[in-house]
Design an enzyme around this catalytic site. Structure first.
Site, mmCIF file in Angstrom:
data_model
loop_
_atom_site.group_PDB
_atom_site.id
_atom_site.type_symbol
_atom_site.label_atom_id
_atom_site.label_comp_id
_atom_site.label_asym_id
_atom_site.label_seq_id
_atom_site.Cartn_x
_atom_site.Cartn_y
_atom_site.Cartn_z
ATOM 1 C CG HIS A 140 -0.871 3.888 4.550
ATOM 2 N ND1 HIS A 140 -2.138 3.438 4.803
ATOM 3 C CD2 HIS A 140 -0.183 2.840 4.054
ATOM 4 C CE1 HIS A 140 -2.228 2.157 4.468
ATOM 5 N NE2 HIS A 140 -1.059 1.766 4.023
ATOM 6 C CB SER A 143 -0.928 0.023 1.218
ATOM 7 O OG SER A 143 -0.177 -0.146 2.402
ATOM 8 C CG ASP A 172 -4.122 5.468 6.659
ATOM 9 O OD1 ASP A 172 -2.943 5.269 7.028
ATOM 10 O OD2 ASP A 172 -4.627 4.879 5.693
#
Ligand SMILES: *[C@@H]1O[C@H](CO)[C@@H](O)[C@H](O)[C@H]1NC(C)=O
Ligand SMILES: *[C@@H]1O[C@H](CO)[C@@H](O)[C@H](O)[C@H]1NC(C)=O
Ligand SMILES: *[C@@H]1O[C@H](CO)[C@@H](O)[C@H](O)[C@H]1NC(C)=O
Ligand SMILES: *[C@@H]1O[C@H](CO)[C@@H](O)[C@H](O)[C@H]1NC(C)=O
Ligand SMILES: *[C@@H]1O[C@H](CO)[C@@H](O)[C@H](O)[C@H]1NC(C)=O
Ligand SMILES: *[C@@H]1O[C@H](CO)[C@@H](O)[C@H](O)[C@H]1NC(C)=O
Ligand SMILES: *[C@@H]1O[C@H](CO)[C@@H](O)[C@H](O)[C@H]1NC(C)=O
Ligand SMILES: *[C@@H]1O[C@H](CO)[C@@H](O)[C@H](O)[C@H]1NC(C)=O
Length: 368
Positions: free
Chosen positions: A335, A44, A332
């Site tokens: 990240h 991600s 978040d």
């Protein structure tokens, strides 16, 4: 935000034509000849929309507030408020405004496939790990590293079909291959502990070796490896830890993985002809910011999340959103913000500090 997406195409086309031109005209244009496109593999931290194309996948950033600072406030699938590390690195390396497109996007609408693959491809998938099983139980379907490499093999075939074997492999040898993966393997290990920590580090390193050798066998030569950040300090880890402290065990394992990857890469470059690498120590880079937060006001909490009894929530519409994203290290629960990604990209592209990047920076690797 930078120059806008449209500017991307002509710039890249010029690079590609220069590369092919340099290969046909006999020699001398070494500088131009050695700059090929960039291929991106990972999780991600690098995903720029891959998972949007997987129906069963629940690891998604295709909804607000993701992308709130992206062009047009679009949620593109990047796990960031704006650009992510894939974007910020390729911007700094030159020739790109944003990351090359996701492989699955190019496959889904085949109209631009042939043109775009010559500009590089992004295979990264949020939730993926180096081991094949990672992500499946948490997120349904993700694209494992093994599948990402298989997808590259397809692209390799398409490029050599297009340019011919000799020019095609020349281009791929001059391309750069960037990896940011391993955090999900480490998190899964912490939850399941199927072996000792020492065995885990060896196992993960061997798995990395398997994929890198596979790509080397397909003609890849320039490997930019981004190792595992101190995920014991990410907001989700802090939210589950007494007093909000970093989880030392997780961080120690991340450091051990870095050291082990470093030995592996040293070994590969001394045993495999033409193998070149650059290893980014994101552990050090991130810890450096956490301990000396110059430019950030908040290096512990997520900008976008609610605190719940089960730990931090995911980032979605309606949860707490901080006012100034640039004040935060973390966007978040997992990240970094766009600003943190830019800072990390600057260090790995241009730094000469061996605490952050070794033996050469990404910028030098690209020209090597
Ligand atoms: C998607 O998820 C469903 C339900 O979990 C499962 O039955 C199905 O096999 C999955 N499909 C794919 C392609 O993985
Ligand atoms: C394909 O390229 C054209 C021209 O650059 C662009 O308008 C279009 O949106 C692209 N299609 C996809 C699916 O990216
Ligand atoms: C790329 O290669 C794959 C596998 O050989 C093939 O199925 C596909 O049609 C090719 N795509 C294009 C656009 O040529
Ligand atoms: C890592 O460990 C798993 C689980 O024991 C095993 O299936 C896998 O083959 C190991 N991988 C390597 C490269 O040793
Ligand atoms: C380097 O790798 C080779 C083959 O993978 C292995 O046999 C050797 O023990 C490694 N050497 C070191 C110093 O790690
Ligand atoms: C950076 O990493 C190296 C090797 O892991 C370590 O020895 C060094 O102390 C670290 N430096 C900083 C500033 O974290
Ligand atoms: C960081 O931000 C969180 C939530 O946005 C807030 O609760 C916390 O007090 C902030 N910490 C600092 C040191 O400003
Ligand atoms: C990268 O590293 C090289 C070699 O250490 C150095 O000369 C250069 O200034 C650094 N930055 C760039 C942009 O190449």
């Amino acid at each position: 935000m930078t120059m806008g997406l449209i500017a991307q195409k002509p710039v890249l086309l010029v690079i590609y034509l220069a590369v092919v031109g340099a290969l046909t005209t006999s020699a001398k244009q070494a500088e131009v000849q050695t700059i090929g496109p960039i291929f991106i593999f990972g999780d991600s931290t690098m995903d720029v929309g891959t998972n949007n194309h997987i129906k069963n996948c629940t690891a998604r950033a295709d909804h607000p507030y993701y992308g709130i600072d992206y062009l047009g406030s679009q949620a593109t699938g990047r796990f960031s408020n704006g650009l992510n590390t894939a974007d910020t690195i390729v911007q700094l390396l030159g020739g790109y405004d944003t990351s090359p497109q996701p492989y699955l996007a190019l496959v889904e609408d085949g109209s631009n496939f042939t043109r775009e693959i010559l500009n590089g491809v992004n295979f990264a998938s949020g939730g993926a790990g180096l081991a094949r099983s990672i992500g499946q139980s948490f997120y349904g379907q993700v694209v494992s590293m093994e599948e990402q490499v298989q997808q590259f093999e397809t692209v390799r075939g398409n490029i050599t079909a297009l340019l011919g074997e000799s020019k095609g492999s020349g281009l791929l040898q001059n391309s750069m291959y960037i990896f940011s993966i391993g955090s999900n393997d480490l998190m899964t290990y912490i939850f399941t502990r199927p072996m000792t920590p020492e065995q885990f580090v060896v196992n993960l390193t061997d798995t990395y070796a398997f994929h890198l050798k596979n790509l080397y066998g397909m003609g890849a030569r320039k490997f930019g490896i981004i190792s595992i950040p101190p995920i014991g300090c990410c907001p989700i880890a802090r939210s589950l830890s007494p007093g909000g402290a970093c989880t030392d065990e997780t961080n120690n394992l991340a450091r051990a993985c870095h050291d082990s990857f470093e030995s592996l890469l040293k070994n590969m470059s001394s045993t495999l002809e033409g193998f070149k690498y650059s290893l980014a120590n994101t552990y050090n880079m991130t810890m450096n910011i956490i301990t000396k937060p110059v430019g950030f006001k908040n290096v512990t909490s997520a900008c976008c999340a609610d605190m719940t009894p089960q730990g931090l929530s995911e980032c979605k519409k309606g949860v707490h959103l901080c006012n100034n994203r640039d004040d935060y290290l973390f966007w978040d629960a997992f990240h970094p913000t766009q600003k943190a990604s830019k800072l990390a990209a600057t260090a790995l592209a241009f730094s000469q500090d061996p605490d952050f990047i070794s033996p050469i920076n990404f910028s030098s690797l690209r020209k090597a």
